[in-house]
Design an enzyme around this catalytic site. Structure first.
Site, PDB file in Angstrom:
ATOM      1  NE  ARG A 133     -16.005  -4.671   2.416  1.00 25.60           N
ATOM      2  CZ  ARG A 133     -14.755  -4.376   2.029  1.00 25.60           C
ATOM      3  NH1 ARG A 133     -14.262  -4.918   0.941  1.00 25.60           N
ATOM      4  NH2 ARG A 133     -14.050  -3.529   2.724  1.00 25.60           N
ATOM      5  NE  ARG A 162     -11.035   0.823   4.634  1.00 27.21           N
ATOM      6  CZ  ARG A 162     -11.986  -0.010   4.233  1.00 27.21           C
ATOM      7  NH1 ARG A 162     -13.240   0.172   4.611  1.00 27.21           N
ATOM      8  NH2 ARG A 162     -11.693  -1.013   3.446  1.00 27.21           N
ATOM      9  NE  ARG A 219      -4.421  -0.553   2.236  1.00 24.44           N
ATOM     10  CZ  ARG A 219      -5.174  -1.633   2.386  1.00 24.44           C
ATOM     11  NH1 ARG A 219      -4.632  -2.817   2.406  1.00 24.44           N
ATOM     12  NH2 ARG A 219      -6.480  -1.530   2.473  1.00 24.44           N
TER      13      ARG A 219
HETATM   14  P1  AMP Z   1      -8.408  -4.069   3.742  1.00 29.51           P
HETATM   15  O1  AMP Z   1      -9.157  -5.259   4.234  1.00 29.51           O
HETATM   16  O2  AMP Z   1      -7.361  -4.405   2.715  1.00 29.51           O
HETATM   17  O3  AMP Z   1      -9.325  -2.952   3.278  1.00 29.51           O
HETATM   18  O4  AMP Z   1      -7.589  -3.495   4.999  1.00 29.51           O
HETATM   19  C1  AMP Z   1      -8.260  -3.049   6.159  1.00 29.51           C
HETATM   20  C2  AMP Z   1      -7.325  -2.206   7.004  1.00 29.51           C
HETATM   21  O5  AMP Z   1      -6.183  -2.987   7.406  1.00 29.51           O
HETATM   22  C3  AMP Z   1      -6.737  -1.005   6.300  1.00 29.51           C
HETATM   23  O6  AMP Z   1      -7.605   0.129   6.325  1.00 29.51           O
HETATM   24  C4  AMP Z   1      -5.461  -0.765   7.144  1.00 29.51           C
HETATM   25  O7  AMP Z   1      -5.785  -0.189   8.402  1.00 29.51           O
HETATM   26  C5  AMP Z   1      -5.003  -2.194   7.423  1.00 29.51           C
HETATM   27  N1  AMP Z   1      -4.076  -2.706   6.371  1.00 29.51           N
HETATM   28  C6  AMP Z   1      -4.288  -3.775   5.542  1.00 29.51           C
HETATM   29  N2  AMP Z   1      -3.240  -3.960   4.726  1.00 29.51           N
HETATM   30  C7  AMP Z   1      -2.339  -2.997   5.036  1.00 29.51           C
HETATM   31  C8  AMP Z   1      -1.051  -2.646   4.526  1.00 29.51           C
HETATM   32  N3  AMP Z   1      -0.479  -3.319   3.499  1.00 29.51           N
HETATM   33  N4  AMP Z   1      -0.423  -1.573   5.101  1.00 29.51           N
HETATM   34  C9  AMP Z   1      -0.975  -0.889   6.112  1.00 29.51           C
HETATM   35  N5  AMP Z   1      -2.188  -1.151   6.622  1.00 29.51           N
HETATM   36  C10 AMP Z   1      -2.871  -2.199   6.102  1.00 29.51           C
END
Ligand code: AMP
Length: 222
Positions: free
Chosen positions: A131, A175, A92
């Protein structure tokens, strides 16, 4: 045996990339790894990682790169990644793209494809609002596009589905802002290497999945 496909999926939250990642991974016989799901599981289990990550995840902020580097290394070290993987939600940041390169270089490999799931803000907001996630097994449904067989109940394990706290409107806005700020440098890394493949996240599910599988197979063959 063909070389491992080490694939990253990029795109905004709500673009459908997690859903596509799971289905493409099934077709290719490799694991789909969601770093967000690893963190949510750790939070539910109350592990040291979960305690470290909780405030960031719940606030819609990125967990620090140093923490994510360990999460990545631990997961890629597992045996099921030897024949390739799809990473959903990592990298990310440009720093994380470097971490991934180093982790793969240590085994003489590299990222082979980057799939960018493109979706406009209107679609993303609609998808995240609809979702529903299983708090028990992590399965993801959508009231519009992928409803569970029984309303409010997980098809896979029977638990009651919930709207993730970070899918609520204020956190979604945060986000999306974080994504808008961080995504361009990550995409640039893979574009410069000629590895970036854009797909239209608004097309029907099976069409998107088939398109990605074809792209990966064609790119691997050429
Ligand atoms: P996601 O399910 O991919 O939308 O991730 C949910 C949350 O997890 C994000 O909003 C971040 O807080 C954290 N997160 C997931 N992957 C990462 C990453 N590669 N780097 C930093 N935070 C992450």
């Amino acid at each position: 045996m063909s070389a491992p496909a080490n694939i990253v999926f990029l795109g905004p939250p709500g673009s459908g990339k997690g859903t596509y990642a799971v289905r493409v991974a099934e077709r290719l016989g490799i694991p789909a790894i969601s770093t967000g799901e690893i963190l949510r599981q750790a939070i539910r289990a109350g592990t040291p990682l979960g305690r470290e990550a909780q405030a960031y995840v719940e606030g819609g902020k990125l967990v620090p790169d140093e923490v994510m580097e360990r999460v990545l290394a631990d997961r890629l070290a597992q045996a099921d990644c030897a024949r390739g993987f799809i990473l959903d939600g990592f990298p990310r940041t440009a720093a994380q793209a470097g971490q991934l390169d180093r982790a793969l270089a240590a085994r003489g490999a590299g990222v082979t494809h980057a799939v960018l799931v493109e979706a406009g803000e209107e679609l993303v907001l609609r998808r995240l609002g609809g979702r529903r996630t299983c708090p028990s097994c992590g399965a993801v449904f959508n009231l519009d596009t992928l409803p569970p067989r029984r309303e409010g109940i997980c098809d896979r394990c029977g638990a009651a589905l919930v709207l993730r706290d970070d899918d609520k409107p204020d956190t979604v806005r945060r986000r999306l802002a974080v994504h808008a700020e961080q995504s361009a440098p990550v995409e640039a890394v893979y574009r410069q290497r000629g590895l970036l493949h854009g797909v239209d996240g608004s097309a029907p599910l099976e069409q998107v999945v088939a398109g990605i599988v074809r792209t990966v197979q064609v790119a691997a063959a050429s």
